[in-house]
Design an enzyme around this catalytic site. Sequence first.
Site, PDB file in Angstrom:
ATOM      1  N   LYS A  10       0.834  -1.198   0.000  1.00  0.00           N
ATOM      2  CA  LYS A  10       0.000   0.000   0.000  1.00  0.00           C
ATOM      3  C   LYS A  10       0.879   1.261   0.000  1.00  0.00           C
ATOM      4  CE  LYS A  10      -3.743  -2.499   2.335  1.00  0.00           C
ATOM      5  NZ  LYS A  10      -4.736  -2.474   3.428  1.00  0.00           N
ATOM      6  N   TYR A  50     -11.657  -3.399  -4.020  1.00  0.00           N
ATOM      7  CA  TYR A  50     -12.243  -3.376  -2.683  1.00  0.00           C
ATOM      8  C   TYR A  50     -13.769  -3.369  -2.714  1.00  0.00           C
ATOM      9  CZ  TYR A  50      -7.863  -2.900  -0.062  1.00  0.00           C
ATOM     10  OH  TYR A  50      -6.639  -3.131   0.531  1.00  0.00           O
ATOM     11  N   PHE A  58     -15.697   2.530   6.261  1.00  0.00           N
ATOM     12  CA  PHE A  58     -14.313   2.913   5.991  1.00  0.00           C
ATOM     13  C   PHE A  58     -13.958   2.923   4.505  1.00  0.00           C
ATOM     14  CE2 PHE A  58     -14.290  -1.700   6.828  1.00  0.00           C
ATOM     15  CZ  PHE A  58     -13.622  -2.182   5.694  1.00  0.00           C
ATOM     16  N   ASN A 113      -1.999  -0.169   6.902  1.00  0.00           N
ATOM     17  CA  ASN A 113      -1.405  -1.407   7.389  1.00  0.00           C
ATOM     18  C   ASN A 113      -0.528  -2.102   6.354  1.00  0.00           C
ATOM     19  OD1 ASN A 113      -3.416  -2.229   5.730  1.00  0.00           O
ATOM     20  ND2 ASN A 113      -4.597  -3.327   7.275  1.00  0.00           N
ATOM     21  N   HIS A 116      -1.731  -5.715   1.389  1.00  0.00           N
ATOM     22  CA  HIS A 116      -2.971  -6.442   1.129  1.00  0.00           C
ATOM     23  C   HIS A 116      -2.594  -7.839   0.652  1.00  0.00           C
ATOM     24  CE1 HIS A 116      -6.780  -7.713  -0.652  1.00  0.00           C
ATOM     25  NE2 HIS A 116      -6.035  -8.150  -1.651  1.00  0.00           N
ATOM     26  N   GLU A 127      -8.587 -10.997  -8.159  1.00  0.00           N
ATOM     27  CA  GLU A 127      -7.606  -9.924  -7.972  1.00  0.00           C
ATOM     28  C   GLU A 127      -6.407 -10.082  -8.916  1.00  0.00           C
ATOM     29  OE1 GLU A 127      -6.834 -10.039  -3.737  1.00  0.00           O
ATOM     30  OE2 GLU A 127      -8.890  -9.455  -3.267  1.00  0.00           O
TER      31      GLU A 127
END
Length: 157
Positions: A10, A50, A58, A113, A116, A127
């Site tokens: 990320k 997502y 969120f 974080n 992914h 994905e």
Amino acid sequence: MLERTLVLFKPDAIQRGLIGEILTRFEKKGLRVIGLKMRCFERATLEEHYSVHKERPFYPALLKFMSSGPVVALALEGKDAIEVVRKLMGKTNSRQAEPGTIRGDFGMSFSNNLVHGSDGPEAAAKELKLFFGGAGELVDWKPATLEWVYSIEEELR
Ligand code: UDP
Ligand code: MG
């Protein structure tokens, strides 16, 4: 038999100069890198990625974060690769992630974080297609170490 999974580094991982550290963890574990690219991905791609979280509170912040800078996309292959990667990443909330995991060692945030990883075979297929769907984007190669990383007889037949 061998599984494939999608990993994203990320924007926080890139900004904090952790590409090498994180990539090394996956490589040293014995996962095979079969795809690697860095991009500022289009918002539509990230929205699709997502989309399972579309209704969650969120979601807008997550999209804003994911489109705030470059992201590294990585395709990995190995036996039980999906589960192995999720274990290496640690819990979603970095503050609760175990030491020794990527989030546990490098992160302090729930949202930012670092990584992914696909959470199951269906997600991985979707994905991988989204991030490496073009012809020739996934590279099939045989690591010279394969027979030392695995017991070929017991695990790869
Ligand atoms: N996330 C967040 N707040 C939450 C839950 C999730 O910011 O309350 C973000 C976080 O970056 C997480 C991502 O949304 O990694 C996707 O959530 P998921 O539950 O799928 O976690 P993951 O599979 O990444 O561990
Ligand atoms: Mg998830």
